[in-house]
Scaffold this active site. Structure first.
Site, mmCIF file in Angstrom:
data_model
loop_
_atom_site.group_PDB
_atom_site.id
_atom_site.type_symbol
_atom_site.label_atom_id
_atom_site.label_comp_id
_atom_site.label_asym_id
_atom_site.label_seq_id
_atom_site.Cartn_x
_atom_site.Cartn_y
_atom_site.Cartn_z
ATOM 1 C CD GLN A 1 -1.365 -0.255 3.643
ATOM 2 O OE1 GLN A 1 -2.102 -1.254 3.573
ATOM 3 N NE2 GLN A 1 -1.426 0.602 4.657
ATOM 4 C CB VAL A 2 0.952 4.055 -2.103
ATOM 5 C CG1 VAL A 2 1.729 5.352 -2.289
ATOM 6 C CG2 VAL A 2 1.477 2.976 -3.050
ATOM 7 C CG ASP B 1 0.392 -4.945 -13.564
ATOM 8 O OD1 ASP B 1 -0.584 -5.349 -14.227
ATOM 9 O OD2 ASP B 1 0.353 -4.797 -12.327
#
Length: 443
Positions: A171-172, A318
């Site tokens: 997560q960021v 991606d």
């Protein structure tokens, strides 16, 4: 190009039970091995996730077996029932991915990007791109401080405990350095390497079981590709290297922005980079709100990936909308912010040149050259489908790109595709060079 017809080879009841029992035993063994130096809860969680996966796959196999039993394979009833089972199974797999999280979500995302998978699966699983549950901040804080060797209050002037984004493996968070620089801190979830061992072991056993039902699919190959991809994504130092390399390639292109990496605040599990504002590249409401022309965004995006493929031979692996932001620069101007550089493919130089030649042949309608390159790529008789895949044309087409196909050509194309089987498509995909499969994900 999609084909949704399957040929089944069902294992006996006893053999199916034996395979599932073997999967359960392997999952338990993998989970138990992770207890060395890890908490017992991690092993227990692994067993729960593995058991959930085994039961789901068992239901899916049974659904295919009994729903299609006795139906002639070329009948309309068979195809209708097959589509129904595809959809039910895809929904079951979606629930499994959501419940297990982590690498199961990544596996679902990976499957949804494969062209040889029935459309019921890709359309259902594609929503996983936006689904992830953030970790408790106390756990994230431990990872940051352990990796960077200092307290958060020493490292950052400000740090938002609520993540701005959450994915399946990290997560960021938004933060501000002591020099007032805004940064994005990508933090890997704790215990991922141990979970990957458990989940990959379970998937490996299950893939062998499923291959008994779907002999045309080479699930082991797909799993190997997935495992290699995950190993790359778990190393944030490699992601930093990729990011800086791509930034060098596009340093003169004002339409492309690659966030600056702060090396002194980056480790294999924590990546600190420049914070960039923007919205997903497919957010049409945002584009309209800020006066950005969607057609110009699409053109810039195509040019970005064309340069990666045709010029540099270094391709983002991606490229979903969440990894490409549009940042307004005012007065209709914008730049594309390219994120998530964990997965890249460096194309073989000979392949890159041949791929350039293929596109030239497609544009020039040079069928002889297309067939010659197909032989070089190793796809043999399937090379005639290159125009179908990339341009929506048959190899006999004389219509320039951008011109609508004639009714006769459209009918011929439908006739060609009608006789393709899943076995044909799988053989075609298996014979393609690995570099080709990476490029197909960007199309």
């Amino acid at each position: 190009m999609r084909v949704d017809r399957f040929r089944f080879k069902f294992p006996s009841r006893g053999r199916s039970s034996l395979l599932l029992s073997a999967a359960a035993a392997a999952a338990f063994t993998a989970a138990a091995s992770s207890t060395s130096g890890e908490s017992a809860s991690l092993a227990a969680d692994g067993i729960i996730r593995s058991s959930r996966a085994i039961s789901t796959i068992a239901f899916v196999v049974a659904d295919y077996k009994y729903s299609l039993r006795g139906l002639p394979r070329d009948s309309e009833d068979y195809l209708f029932k097959l589509s129904e089972v595809h959809l039910r199974s895809a929904k079951k797999l979606l629930k499994l991915c959501e419940a297990n999280g982590g690498f199961y979500v990544k596996a679902g995302q990976f499957v949804s990007s494969l062209r040889q998978v029935p459309k019921e699966y890709t359309s259902t699983l594609s929503c996983l791109q936006d689904k992830a549950t953030p970790y408790n901040f106390a756990d994230i804080k431990v990872v940051i401080e352990r990796n960077l060797g200092k307290d958060l209050t020493t490292l950052f002037l400000a740090f938002d405990e609520q993540p701005v984004a959450a994915a399946s493996i990290a997560q960021v968070h938004h933060g501000v350095l002591n020099n007032k620089q805004e940064v994005a801190i990508k933090v890997q979830y704790p215990g991922l390497e141990q979970r990957m061992k458990i989940d990959i072991m379970t998937m490996a056993i299950l893939s062998k079981s499923i291959s008994k039902v779907f002999p045309e699919f080479r699930f082991e190959r797909v799993l190997r590709q997935f495992q290699q991809t995950m190993s790359l994504e778990l190393d944030f130092l490699q992601e930093a290297n990729n990011s800086q390399r791509v930034a060098t390639y596009f340093r003169k292109n004002k339409a492309v922005k690659v966030p600056i990496v702060f090396r002194d605040l980056t480790t294999p599990q924590v990546l600190t980079m420049e914070f960039c504002y923007g919205q997903k590249v497919d957010d049409l409401d945002y584009l309209q709100e800020v006066g950005i022309n969607p057609a110009k965004v699409a053109k810039t995006l195509m040019e970005l990936f064309a340069e990666m493929i045709f010029v540099h031979g270094f391709v983002h692996g991606d490229p979903h909308p969440g990894n490409i932001l549009v940042s307004s620069q005012g007065n209709g101007r914008f730049n594309l912010v390219l994120l998530d550089h964990g997965i890249y493919r460096e194309l073989d130089e000979e392949f890159r040149v041949d791929y350039c030649q293929l596109w030239r042949a497609l544009i020039m309608l040079d069928s002889r050259k297309i067939l010659d390159l197909g032989e070089k790529f190793g796809v043999g008789k399937y090379s005639k489908y290159f125009p179908v895949i990339f341009t929506g044309r048959t190899i006999e087409s004389k219509s320039a790109l951008g011109i609508q196909m004639s009714k006769e050509e459209s009918k011929h194309l439908k006739d060609e595709l009608r006789y393709l089987t899943l076995e044909d498509l799988t053989s075609f995909m298996d014979s393609l060079p690995p570099d080709f499969l990476v490029i197909l994900r960007t199309e």
